[in-house]
Write a protein that holds these residues in place. Structure first.
Motif, mmCIF file in Angstrom:
data_model
loop_
_atom_site.group_PDB
_atom_site.id
_atom_site.type_symbol
_atom_site.label_atom_id
_atom_site.label_comp_id
_atom_site.label_asym_id
_atom_site.label_seq_id
_atom_site.Cartn_x
_atom_site.Cartn_y
_atom_site.Cartn_z
ATOM 1 N N UNK A 91 37.045 -72.153 89.491
ATOM 2 C CA UNK A 91 35.901 -72.847 90.082
ATOM 3 C C UNK A 91 36.300 -74.078 90.910
ATOM 4 N N UNK A 92 37.265 -74.854 90.419
ATOM 5 C CA UNK A 92 37.676 -76.051 91.150
ATOM 6 C C UNK A 92 38.345 -75.713 92.474
ATOM 7 N N UNK A 93 38.973 -74.549 92.546
ATOM 8 C CA UNK A 93 39.711 -74.163 93.749
ATOM 9 C C UNK A 93 38.913 -73.228 94.648
ATOM 10 N N UNK A 94 38.266 -72.238 94.030
ATOM 11 C CA UNK A 94 37.593 -71.189 94.810
ATOM 12 C C UNK A 94 36.071 -71.187 94.658
ATOM 13 N N UNK A 95 35.552 -71.972 93.713
ATOM 14 C CA UNK A 95 34.118 -72.069 93.555
ATOM 15 C C UNK A 95 33.498 -71.049 92.628
ATOM 16 N N UNK A 96 34.307 -70.273 91.894
ATOM 17 C CA UNK A 96 33.745 -69.257 91.001
ATOM 18 C C UNK A 96 34.739 -68.916 89.902
ATOM 19 N N UNK A 97 34.250 -68.236 88.870
ATOM 20 C CA UNK A 97 35.078 -67.859 87.731
ATOM 21 C C UNK A 97 35.950 -66.636 88.063
ATOM 22 N N UNK A 98 37.042 -66.450 87.326
ATOM 23 C CA UNK A 98 37.883 -65.258 87.524
ATOM 24 C C UNK A 98 37.087 -63.968 87.295
ATOM 25 N N UNK A 99 37.442 -62.951 88.029
ATOM 26 C CA UNK A 99 36.728 -61.666 87.927
ATOM 27 C C UNK A 99 36.782 -61.083 86.523
ATOM 28 N N UNK A 100 37.925 -61.228 85.839
ATOM 29 C CA UNK A 100 38.054 -60.630 84.511
ATOM 30 C C UNK A 100 37.106 -61.300 83.521
ATOM 31 N N UNK A 101 36.831 -62.593 83.708
ATOM 32 C CA UNK A 101 35.877 -63.272 82.836
ATOM 33 C C UNK A 101 34.469 -62.737 83.080
ATOM 34 N N UNK A 102 34.125 -62.529 84.345
ATOM 35 C CA UNK A 102 32.809 -61.965 84.666
ATOM 36 C C UNK A 102 32.649 -60.571 84.050
ATOM 37 N N UNK A 103 33.711 -59.793 84.129
ATOM 38 C CA UNK A 103 33.662 -58.429 83.611
ATOM 39 C C UNK A 103 33.508 -58.416 82.097
ATOM 40 N N UNK A 104 34.342 -59.180 81.392
ATOM 41 C CA UNK A 104 34.364 -59.107 79.927
ATOM 42 C C UNK A 104 33.212 -59.865 79.268
ATOM 43 N N UNK A 105 32.815 -60.986 79.854
ATOM 44 C CA UNK A 105 31.746 -61.784 79.244
ATOM 45 C C UNK A 105 30.367 -61.363 79.741
ATOM 46 N N UNK A 106 30.309 -60.772 80.902
ATOM 47 C CA UNK A 106 29.032 -60.295 81.417
ATOM 48 C C UNK A 106 28.030 -61.411 81.633
ATOM 49 N N UNK A 107 26.788 -61.176 81.245
ATOM 50 C CA UNK A 107 25.707 -62.135 81.482
ATOM 51 C C UNK A 107 25.836 -63.396 80.637
ATOM 52 N N UNK A 108 26.705 -63.383 79.632
ATOM 53 C CA UNK A 108 26.911 -64.595 78.826
ATOM 54 C C UNK A 108 27.656 -65.671 79.600
ATOM 55 N N UNK A 109 28.335 -65.296 80.660
ATOM 56 C CA UNK A 109 29.023 -66.261 81.517
ATOM 57 C C UNK A 109 28.041 -66.729 82.585
ATOM 58 N N UNK A 110 27.682 -68.017 82.596
ATOM 59 C CA UNK A 110 26.738 -68.498 83.606
ATOM 60 C C UNK A 110 27.307 -68.325 85.018
ATOM 61 N N UNK A 111 26.424 -68.301 85.977
ATOM 62 C CA UNK A 111 26.846 -68.183 87.376
ATOM 63 C C UNK A 111 26.482 -69.452 88.135
ATOM 64 N N UNK A 112 27.244 -69.721 89.174
ATOM 65 C CA UNK A 112 26.975 -70.870 90.030
ATOM 66 C C UNK A 112 26.077 -70.462 91.189
ATOM 67 N N UNK A 113 25.166 -71.348 91.553
ATOM 68 C CA UNK A 113 24.455 -71.150 92.810
ATOM 69 C C UNK A 113 25.423 -71.439 93.956
ATOM 70 N N UNK A 114 25.055 -71.058 95.153
ATOM 71 C CA UNK A 114 25.909 -71.339 96.313
ATOM 72 C C UNK A 114 26.115 -72.837 96.457
ATOM 73 N N UNK A 115 25.073 -73.613 96.242
ATOM 74 C CA UNK A 115 25.184 -75.070 96.346
ATOM 75 C C UNK A 115 26.126 -75.626 95.287
ATOM 76 N N UNK A 116 25.994 -75.135 94.055
ATOM 77 C CA UNK A 116 26.865 -75.602 92.972
ATOM 78 C C UNK A 116 28.315 -75.211 93.234
ATOM 79 N N UNK A 117 28.524 -74.002 93.712
ATOM 80 C CA UNK A 117 29.871 -73.526 94.011
ATOM 81 C C UNK A 117 30.544 -74.419 95.044
ATOM 82 N N UNK A 118 29.816 -74.761 96.093
ATOM 83 C CA UNK A 118 30.373 -75.617 97.139
ATOM 84 C C UNK A 118 30.626 -77.036 96.639
ATOM 85 N N UNK A 119 29.802 -77.467 95.685
ATOM 86 C CA UNK A 119 29.964 -78.810 95.127
ATOM 87 C C UNK A 119 31.198 -78.897 94.239
#
Length: 519
Positions: free
Chosen positions: A299-327
């Protein structure tokens, strides 16, 4: 090239051999502060609850760490930070010790519940005065203040009101708190770290319940009476990232132009090693890195979580809005890392078949950590090769941003000898490695020993020691006693010749380690 032979006496041969050994030995094992860039800083670290004491004085109110300690420390050990090292009252004495050692910098944390006792609302004038006094004392002795804004000790009032870091409400209150710090101290403090060890704070505090605020699924650990190990670790880290980004935006918009300081973020790093050379364990090792380090770094470098975390944690992993990602993206001026040890990783895909998985099970790995092979001690082995691999991983995968080694230190039992040879050897090896890495292009800017003196450790209380100074907790005056490591570090900083006995100790290889279970 001609080879010229000449007859030498035995004395001449022995003298020549001795000179040659000294030359080769000095070349191999010398370590000098002049090997580092002129702007490189050497220091020591502590944190507020572990060091300050005065927990019930001058308007300070409890933090979640007070509650954790007085609630039994998850049945792991006895002890609390009510008095700790009494740094609150002894700050002048302690700063003088630092100056006498020759330190460039001191990394400490501000107790949110000392400065703003209820987490929000009125500032505590006594808390404000203490931190002003401490910062001024450091400056008067030529020591640079490196401040951490949150080091595991959220005000208990915010935990009671809305469950602290589990709620997004914390972002607003954290931003208001750091605004006070920037405004009141920023004319003298140039290095700010928003949050300490986000990854393990979320894991230990909200997944396995072994650290404040001791939350986890009650069915997961006997020590927890509330929490949700499947969701809360992800929520907490998410809100910490958002709070950091909000603080960084505030500083850059309102203060940086006047104060010219820097904002950083802190991460506990490990040397990850596959347990076997199989492709499964190699892939599992990368997965563990993504979960434990990429969780924050992506997130600090690319603005989002690693793909494997999204895959394994699913909806339990919160998502960033575009504004939050850029921030969040590019919101750090430097990264603070803590490094102590390596861990071995074994593939364990069966955990992915479980319902209601927690964060550690989402990794689908088994992890072990190493201690020394001698069963009479519980010390970290020297793993500088793995430390180098961490630095390469950071540089190669995330860019060559400035790095401060915020914590690095050696664990012994508290009542070990003041002649802590193993700690001297440990520090020498890591400092030597940093010098080599800088020559190879790593952008390392500073090194802080954990810790200045024996403090309350979050997983062992006062039973284990990382300090350069020993304190007998039964001594009413809490006299500070320098260990051999304090003398060695001071001699290094003052460019004094290294003791030949120390060099001989360093020459010996570290003992072979053995395994204990971590997770």
């Amino acid at each position: 090239m001609a080879l010229i032979l000449k007859n030498f006496s035995l004395t001449e041969l022995l003298t020549a051999a001795a000179v040659l050994v000294v030359i080769l030995f000095s070349s191999a094992y010398s370590l000098n502060k002049d090997e580092f860039p002129s702007d490189f800083v050497f220091g020591v670290s502590t944190s507020a609850y572990q060091f300050e004491g005065a927990a019930n004085e001058d308007g300070r109110k409890p933090s979640i760490w007070d509650t954790f300690a007085h609630g039994g420390n998850a049945n792991m050990y006895e002890g609390d930070g009510d008095i700790a090292c009494d740094g609150y009252h002894k700050y002048k004495e302690d700063v003088e010790l630092m100056a006498n050692m020759g330190l460039d910098a001191y990394r400490f944390s501000i107790s949110w519940s000392r400065l703003i006792p209820d987490g929000k609302g009125p500032i505590n004038p006594k808390g404000l005065q203490y931190y002003n006094n401490l910062i001024n004392e450091l400056i008067n002795h030529g020591i640079e203040a490196h401040v951490t804004l949150h080091h595991w000790d959220l005000p208990q009032s915010l935990e009671d009101e809305y469950e602290g870091w589990v709620s997004k409400k914390i972002v607003k209150d954290f931003t208001s708190y750091v605004d006070v710090c920037f405004r009141e101290f920023g004319d003298r403090v140039k290095y700010w770290t928003t949050v300490n060890e986000v990854n393990v704070y979320a894991m230990y505090g909200y997944d396995i319940g072994m650290a404040p605020p001791q939350r986890c699924s009650p069915s997961f650990a006997a020590n927890c009476s509330r929490g949700n190990s499947s969701a809360e670790p992800y929520l907490v880290a998410h809100h910490m990232l958002l709070a950091h980004a909000s603080a960084a935006r505030l500083y850059r918009k309102k203060y940086k132009g006047m104060q010219h300081g820097f904002i950083g973020f802190n991460l506990l790093t490990f040397g990850f090693v596959p347990l076997t050379n199989t492709s499964e364990d190699i892939v599992a090792t990368q997965r563990a890195q993504d979960f434990m380090m990429g969780w924050v770094l992506n997130p600090l470098t690319f603005g989002d979580y690693p793909d494997i975390m999204k895959k394994n944690a699913g909806s339990r992993l919160p998502s960033f809005t575009i504004k939050e990602s850029n921030l969040i993206k590019n919101s750090i001026d430097f990264l603070g890392i803590n490094f102590y040890n390596l861990i071995y990783v074994k593939n364990s895909p069966a955990s992915l078949n479980m319902e209601d998985r927690d964060y550690t099970q989402d990794m689908a790995v088994e992890i072990t950590v190493l201690i020394e092979n001698d069963t009479s001690i519980d010390e970290f082995p020297i793993t500088t090769k793995n430390f180098q691999e961490v630095l390469y991983y950071l540089k190669n995968d995330y860019g060559n941003f400035p790095i401060y080694i915020h914590e690095n230190g050696h664990r012994t039992f508290r009542n070990s000898s003041l002649n802590d040879w193993s700690r001297v050897k440990y520090l020498h090896k890591y400092i030597e490695t940093i010098a080599n890495e800088i020559r190879s292009g790593s952008n390392i800017k500073g090194y802080f020993v954990w810790s200045f003196m024996d403090v309350l450790e979050i997983l062992s209380g006062y039973e284990e020691s990382f300090g350069l100074y020993y304190i007998d907790m039964k001594d009413p005056n809490l006299k500070r006693q320098p260990k051999l490591s304090a003398k060695w570090y001071s001699d290094f900083l003052k460019r004094k010749p290294m003791d030949s006995k120390i060099i001989m100790e360093i020459e010996n290889d570290a003992p072979l380690p053995s395994e204990i279970s971590l997770l």
